[in-house]
Every structure is written in C-alpha cells, then in structure tokens.
Design a protein around this motif. Structure first.
Motif, mmCIF file in Angstrom:
data_model
loop_
_atom_site.group_PDB
_atom_site.id
_atom_site.type_symbol
_atom_site.label_atom_id
_atom_site.label_comp_id
_atom_site.label_asym_id
_atom_site.label_seq_id
_atom_site.Cartn_x
_atom_site.Cartn_y
_atom_site.Cartn_z
ATOM 1 N N ASP A 10 0.853 -1.183 0.000
ATOM 2 C CA ASP A 10 0.000 0.000 0.000
ATOM 3 C C ASP A 10 0.895 1.241 0.000
ATOM 4 O O ASP A 10 1.743 1.420 0.866
ATOM 5 C CB ASP A 10 -0.895 0.040 1.236
ATOM 6 C CG ASP A 10 -1.964 -1.034 1.194
ATOM 7 O OD1 ASP A 10 -2.292 -1.480 0.086
ATOM 8 O OD2 ASP A 10 -2.492 -1.393 2.279
ATOM 9 N N LEU A 11 0.661 2.095 -0.977
ATOM 10 C CA LEU A 11 1.470 3.310 -1.111
ATOM 11 C C LEU A 11 0.547 4.520 -1.174
ATOM 12 O O LEU A 11 -0.630 4.402 -1.492
ATOM 13 C CB LEU A 11 2.305 3.246 -2.379
ATOM 14 C CG LEU A 11 3.356 2.129 -2.421
ATOM 15 C CD1 LEU A 11 3.990 2.078 -3.798
ATOM 16 C CD2 LEU A 11 4.417 2.364 -1.371
ATOM 17 N N PRO A 12 1.061 5.739 -0.874
ATOM 18 C CA PRO A 12 0.238 6.935 -1.021
ATOM 19 C C PRO A 12 -0.120 7.151 -2.479
ATOM 20 O O PRO A 12 0.556 6.641 -3.368
ATOM 21 C CB PRO A 12 1.105 8.054 -0.470
ATOM 22 C CG PRO A 12 2.503 7.554 -0.497
ATOM 23 C CD PRO A 12 2.410 6.060 -0.407
ATOM 24 N N PRO A 13 -1.169 7.924 -2.756
ATOM 25 C CA PRO A 13 -1.529 8.166 -4.155
ATOM 26 C C PRO A 13 -0.442 8.952 -4.863
ATOM 27 O O PRO A 13 0.383 9.610 -4.221
ATOM 28 C CB PRO A 13 -2.820 8.976 -4.055
ATOM 29 C CG PRO A 13 -2.915 9.475 -2.659
ATOM 30 C CD PRO A 13 -2.049 8.612 -1.830
ATOM 31 N N LYS A 14 -0.486 8.927 -6.144
ATOM 32 C CA LYS A 14 0.523 9.656 -6.916
ATOM 33 C C LYS A 14 0.324 11.137 -6.670
ATOM 34 O O LYS A 14 -0.791 11.633 -6.683
ATOM 35 C CB LYS A 14 0.382 9.349 -8.390
ATOM 36 C CG LYS A 14 0.756 7.940 -8.703
ATOM 37 C CD LYS A 14 0.881 7.747 -10.182
ATOM 38 C CE LYS A 14 1.162 6.294 -10.401
ATOM 39 N NZ LYS A 14 2.228 5.969 -11.180
ATOM 40 N N GLY A 16 0.887 12.551 -3.830
ATOM 41 C CA GLY A 16 0.784 12.710 -2.381
ATOM 42 C C GLY A 16 -0.637 13.004 -1.927
ATOM 43 O O GLY A 16 -1.567 13.152 -2.719
ATOM 44 N N TYR A 17 -0.755 13.059 -0.646
ATOM 45 C CA TYR A 17 -2.048 13.372 -0.058
ATOM 46 C C TYR A 17 -2.307 14.871 -0.149
ATOM 47 O O TYR A 17 -1.380 15.681 -0.228
ATOM 48 C CB TYR A 17 -2.087 12.956 1.419
ATOM 49 C CG TYR A 17 -2.079 11.449 1.620
ATOM 50 C CD1 TYR A 17 -3.198 10.700 1.333
ATOM 51 C CD2 TYR A 17 -0.948 10.792 2.108
ATOM 52 C CE1 TYR A 17 -3.202 9.326 1.507
ATOM 53 C CE2 TYR A 17 -0.940 9.433 2.290
ATOM 54 C CZ TYR A 17 -2.078 8.707 1.989
ATOM 55 O OH TYR A 17 -2.069 7.354 2.164
#
Length: 151
Positions: A10-14, A16-17
C-alpha cells in the motif's frame, strides 16, 4: 499463524495526499452582540409591565384568600367545639346510664375523686381520641380514627 502479505504494498496516491486545512473557519452567527443586547432590552421592556400586572392581580387574589380564611376559620372552630361539647354531653349521659348500678359512682369522676386534681373545676381540657370514643364499637375504631380524612 497468519501468512505475510504478498503482492503490491500500500502506497500513497501519486502526487501525495492533499494538504490538511488548519485555518480557522468562523461560524456564521445568528445574532450579533448588538442584536442580542437589543433583543434583551425589548424582551424586558415588554415582559416587566406584564409581570407587574400579574403580580398585582396575584397579590389581590392572595389577599382575598387570606381574608376569606380569617373570616371562616373562627366559625369552623366554633362549630367544631360545639359538636365536641354535644358529643361529650352524650358521653356523660351514656356513662350515667352504663354506671347507674355501681354504688358511689359519680359521672365525670373516678369513684368520687376528680380525674384532674391540679386544675380548677371550670377549666376545659380537650379530650383525646380514646376519651371521645370510650363506648364505641371496637371494630369501628379504625374507621373513626381516619374519619376526618374521608369527608
């Protein structure tokens, strides 16, 4: 035991937040300070005369009630005393009838001795419940004890 997760992590969205909004958001006020003070003044200006008018009428009503009470209570107490004296007279007559065969018996005394020796003869001593209903049926006593509450 559980198995470790396999596959993509699980990674942050492209990109960033989104940034957190930390600015203060003012609430919309319904009343301002001046409007609140004005509403307070108008409410008091309207309600104080109404309250005073009601207070005056309530005082008149209370005065009328107290006057009525002061006028009727002596009459009611006199009627109660009159009924008590009539009842005590009936009790003395009943005592004379019941004890007519007992020698040396005087009504209102205990074999010729006065019941109350330390008070003058013309002093009225209000009788208690037992003295009032000496010759009553014992099965009726519980009813007699609460009869003042019934009517």
């Amino acid at each position: 035991m559980s198995r470790p997760k396999t596959g993509p992590q699980d990674l942050p969205p492209k990109g960033g937040y989104a940034p957190f909004n930390i600015n203060r958001i003012k609430l919309r006020s319904f009343l301002t300070g001046r409007m609140g003070v004005g509403l307070f003044i108008v409410t008091n200006a309207v309600s104080v005369p109404l309250y005073y008018k009601n207070w005056v009428s309530e005082r008149k009503r209370m005065l009328e009630t107290k006057s009525r009470e002061l006028a009727t209570v002596p009459i009611l107490l006199a009627e109660r005393d009159r009924a008590m004296l009539k009842h005590m007279k009936r009790m003395r007559e009943l005592e004379a009838d019941v004890m007519k065969d007992v020698p040396n018996w005087e009504v209102g005394t205990f074999f010729g001795m006065p019941i109350y020796e330390s008070v003058p003869e013309d002093t009225y001593i209000e009788p208690n419940f037992g003295e009032c209903y000496t010759y009553a049926d014992p099965y009726e006593l519980p009813t007699l004890q609460i009869s003042h509450l019934l009517g």
